[in-house]
Write a protein that holds these residues in place. Structure first.
Motif, short mmCIF file in Angstrom:
data_model
loop_
_atom_site.label_atom_id
_atom_site.label_comp_id
_atom_site.label_asym_id
_atom_site.label_seq_id
_atom_site.Cartn_x
_atom_site.Cartn_y
_atom_site.Cartn_z
N ALA A 195 0.85 -1.20 0.00
CA ALA A 195 0.00 0.00 0.00
C ALA A 195 0.88 1.24 0.00
CB ALA A 195 -0.90 0.00 1.23
N ALA A 196 0.50 2.22 -0.79
CA ALA A 196 1.27 3.47 -0.86
C ALA A 196 0.32 4.61 -1.19
CB ALA A 196 2.37 3.37 -1.91
N LEU A 197 0.55 5.75 -0.57
CA LEU A 197 -0.26 6.92 -0.87
C LEU A 197 -0.01 7.36 -2.31
CD1 LEU A 197 0.08 9.06 2.39
CD2 LEU A 197 -1.90 7.75 1.63
N PRO A 198 -1.02 7.91 -2.98
CA PRO A 198 -0.82 8.36 -4.37
C PRO A 198 0.17 9.50 -4.45
CG PRO A 198 -2.93 9.14 -3.50
CD PRO A 198 -2.38 8.18 -2.49
N THR A 199 0.89 9.54 -5.55
CA THR A 199 1.83 10.64 -5.79
C THR A 199 1.10 11.77 -6.51
OG1 THR A 199 3.65 9.05 -5.98
CG2 THR A 199 4.01 11.26 -6.87
N LEU A 200 1.03 12.92 -5.86
CA LEU A 200 0.32 14.06 -6.42
C LEU A 200 1.30 14.96 -7.16
CD1 LEU A 200 -1.91 14.95 -3.31
CD2 LEU A 200 -2.50 13.51 -5.26
N ASP A 201 0.95 15.35 -8.37
CA ASP A 201 1.79 16.23 -9.18
C ASP A 201 1.54 17.67 -8.77
OD1 ASP A 201 3.11 17.68 -11.08
OD2 ASP A 201 2.24 16.65 -12.81
N PRO A 202 2.55 18.37 -8.20
CA PRO A 202 2.34 19.75 -7.75
C PRO A 202 1.86 20.68 -8.87
CG PRO A 202 4.42 18.89 -6.92
CD PRO A 202 3.91 17.90 -7.92
N GLN A 203 2.24 20.39 -10.12
CA GLN A 203 1.85 21.25 -11.23
C GLN A 203 0.38 21.07 -11.62
OE1 GLN A 203 4.04 23.48 -12.33
NE2 GLN A 203 5.49 22.64 -10.83
N ARG A 204 -0.25 20.00 -11.13
CA ARG A 204 -1.63 19.72 -11.53
C ARG A 204 -2.65 20.04 -10.45
NH1 ARG A 204 -1.59 13.73 -14.08
NH2 ARG A 204 -3.67 14.40 -14.74
N LEU A 205 -2.21 20.62 -9.34
CA LEU A 205 -3.14 20.83 -8.23
C LEU A 205 -4.25 21.80 -8.60
CD1 LEU A 205 -0.77 20.88 -5.12
CD2 LEU A 205 -1.84 18.94 -6.28
N ARG A 206 -3.89 22.99 -9.07
CA ARG A 206 -4.91 23.98 -9.42
C ARG A 206 -5.79 23.51 -10.58
NH1 ARG A 206 -4.75 28.88 -7.04
NH2 ARG A 206 -2.90 29.40 -5.80
N PRO A 207 -5.21 22.99 -11.68
CA PRO A 207 -6.08 22.47 -12.74
C PRO A 207 -6.98 21.32 -12.26
CG PRO A 207 -3.84 22.75 -13.55
CD PRO A 207 -3.78 22.97 -12.08
N ALA A 208 -6.50 20.52 -11.32
CA ALA A 208 -7.30 19.41 -10.81
C ALA A 208 -8.52 19.92 -10.06
CB ALA A 208 -6.46 18.51 -9.91
N VAL A 209 -8.31 20.95 -9.23
CA VAL A 209 -9.44 21.53 -8.48
C VAL A 209 -10.43 22.17 -9.44
CG1 VAL A 209 -10.10 23.30 -6.81
CG2 VAL A 209 -8.10 21.86 -6.37
N ALA A 210 -9.92 22.90 -10.44
CA ALA A 210 -10.81 23.55 -11.41
C ALA A 210 -11.61 22.52 -12.20
CB ALA A 210 -9.99 24.43 -12.35
N ARG A 211 -10.96 21.43 -12.58
CA ARG A 211 -11.65 20.38 -13.34
C ARG A 211 -12.72 19.71 -12.50
NH1 ARG A 211 -10.59 14.70 -14.39
NH2 ARG A 211 -11.27 14.12 -16.49
N ALA A 212 -12.40 19.43 -11.25
CA ALA A 212 -13.37 18.77 -10.37
C ALA A 212 -14.59 19.65 -10.15
CB ALA A 212 -12.70 18.43 -9.03
N ARG A 213 -14.35 20.93 -9.92
CA ARG A 213 -15.48 21.84 -9.70
C ARG A 213 -16.32 21.99 -10.96
NH1 ARG A 213 -12.22 26.36 -6.06
NH2 ARG A 213 -12.55 25.32 -4.05
N ARG A 214 -15.66 22.07 -12.09
CA ARG A 214 -16.38 22.23 -13.36
C ARG A 214 -17.24 21.00 -13.65
NH1 ARG A 214 -12.30 23.28 -16.01
NH2 ARG A 214 -11.98 21.47 -17.34
N ALA A 215 -16.70 19.82 -13.38
CA ALA A 215 -17.43 18.59 -13.67
C ALA A 215 -18.63 18.43 -12.75
CB ALA A 215 -16.49 17.39 -13.53
N VAL A 216 -18.42 18.59 -11.44
CA VAL A 216 -19.52 18.39 -10.49
C VAL A 216 -20.59 19.47 -10.66
CG1 VAL A 216 -20.14 18.35 -8.04
CG2 VAL A 216 -18.09 17.13 -8.84
N CYS A 217 -20.16 20.72 -10.75
CA CYS A 217 -21.14 21.80 -10.89
C CYS A 217 -21.88 21.73 -12.22
CB CYS A 217 -20.44 23.16 -10.75
SG CYS A 217 -19.77 23.45 -9.10
N GLY A 218 -21.16 21.31 -13.28
CA GLY A 218 -21.83 21.18 -14.57
C GLY A 218 -22.89 20.10 -14.56
N LEU A 219 -22.59 18.97 -13.92
CA LEU A 219 -23.57 17.89 -13.85
C LEU A 219 -24.78 18.31 -13.02
CD1 LEU A 219 -24.49 14.96 -14.30
CD2 LEU A 219 -23.19 14.34 -12.26
#
Length: 393
Positions: A195-219
């Motif tokens: 078992a290992a924690l996922p490796t998060l890409d520091p460069q993708r943090l802001r785009p990841a949050v924006a994508r998640a919000r866009r997807a959930v709010c859009g649905l």
């Protein structure tokens, strides 16, 4: 005693196991939810390794494991016991936490494992609500470094089992825990998945949050009835179902999964385990559409456009491009759309371009010459139509 000493040596050898990196979707889903600091509930039949997985997870993450058997505790063990002070009228009556909560606070981090949750009576489940959501035990707040994981057996296989209450169920990410034959055989041979924690890409943090919000709010904008839908059947309320709370959890999981580059299978397990199968699958479908190229970008350079391999997604791209031309019908845009349809017919099933081509042909205005791309399309469309007629006969 020499005999017991020898037995202890043999037991040590049996406990001496190793771990190895191995693709395991359910273990990856568990570690991602733990990383996102969301309570997880593992559902599975007795004896399939839920407790063993938690022990291995705690060891791999170097976290002290605290196991609490929910069914053998009283409600006061989670809400706290009243302790009278010198002057209760002035100081009040504090609620003393149990020793395991004090140890977690002293350690500053840990994995709290609430086992046998489905055998906890309703009064104990009610007392667990504040612990799971607010991380409070009596007057004590658990530190941010503490993660909560629970395990339960289906009611049919639980000893004196109870249905999980709807308020408590809606606070968890529900994961169905099953066994993999190869994992069990290799583990009994001495090597278990690591078992290992996922490796998060520091460069993708802001785009990841924006994508998640866009997807959930859009649905939820398109499907407002999905915001809150408690199951009508009481038995189904003990699982995953959509509410503003569980959508907030889903948004967090989606952001973490995007930043970690998680596979679709793992993401599917997580979102369906948070808002339920129906809403979860709708969110996954909307994510597919979210990642499609912008029709305006495609019309600007149809030769460079990347068309999806999946037929439904490819058809969605072609339909969106034709719709963009219909909204702003200019000759250069019309010709660019024909060039895209020709590429689609050459690189994928030709039947996918029949409907978009018919719609695009109807948008032609006087004076617009037929572009060469139409000639490249005519053979594919004719072949597709003959196949349709043959199938109808």
């Amino acid at each position: 005693m020499p005999t017991l000493d020898t037995a202890a040596d043999l037991l040590d050898l049996l406990r001496d196991t190793a771990t190895e990196p191995r693709a395991d979707a359910q273990l990856e889903a568990l570690t991602l939810a733990v990383a996102a600091d969301l309570p997880v509930l593992l559902w599975g039949e007795p004896g399939i390794g839920k407790t063993a997985a938690l022990n291995q997870l705690a060891e791999a993450l170097d976290l002290p494991l605290t196991t609490v058997i929910a069914s053998v505790h009283e409600p006061s063990d989670f809400s706290g016991l009243p302790v009278l002070g010198d002057d209760p009228a002035v100081q009040g009556v504090p609620m003393a936490p149990p020793d395991w909560a004090v140890r977690l606070v002293r350690q500053g981090q840990g994995l709290l494992f609430l086992d046998e949750l489905s055998t906890a009576p309703p009064a104990v489940q009610a007392a667990l609500l504040r612990l799971v959501l607010e991380r409070r035990v009596g007057a004590l707040r658990l530190p941010p470094g503490v993660r909560i994981v629970a395990a339960a057996n289906p009611r049919a296989s639980a000893a004196d089992g109870w249905e999980l209450s709807a308020p408590l169920a809606n606070r968890f990410v529900h994961l169905q825990w099953t066994y993999d034959h190869e994992v069990v055989v290799r583990g009994l041979g001495g090597v278990w998945p690591r078992a290992a924690l996922p490796t998060l890409d520091p460069q993708r943090l802001r785009p990841a949050v924006a994508r998640a919000r866009r997807a959930v709010c859009g649905l939820l904008t398109a499907r407002p009835t999905l915001v809150h839908r408690m199951p009508s059947a009481e038995a189904n309320r003990g699982g995953a179902w959509p509410s503003p709370r569980s959508w907030d959890m889903t948004l967090r999981l989606l952001a973490f999964a995007t930043a970690a580059g998680t596979s679709r299978d793992v993401l599917s397990m997580l979102v369906r385990g948070t808002v339920g199968d129906g809403p979860g699958l709708e969110l996954l479908a909307s994510l597919d559409r979210l990642d499609l190229p912008d029709p305006e970008d495609v019309l600007r350079d149809p030769a460079a456009a990347v068309l999806p391999e999946r037929g439904d997604l490819r058809q969605a791209v072609l339909g969106a491009v034709v719709e963009a031309v219909r909204r702003r019908p200019l000759r250069d845009r019309w010709e660019a759309a024909w060039a895209l349809l020709a590429r689609a017919a050459e690189t994928g099933p030709p039947d996918l371009v029949v409907v978009p081509a018919s719609t695009l042909a109807a948008l032609r205005e006087d004076g617009w010459e037929v572009p060469p791309a139409v000639e490249r399309l005519s053979g594919a469309i004719a072949l597709s139509r003959r196949a349709d007629l043959a199938g109808a006969r």
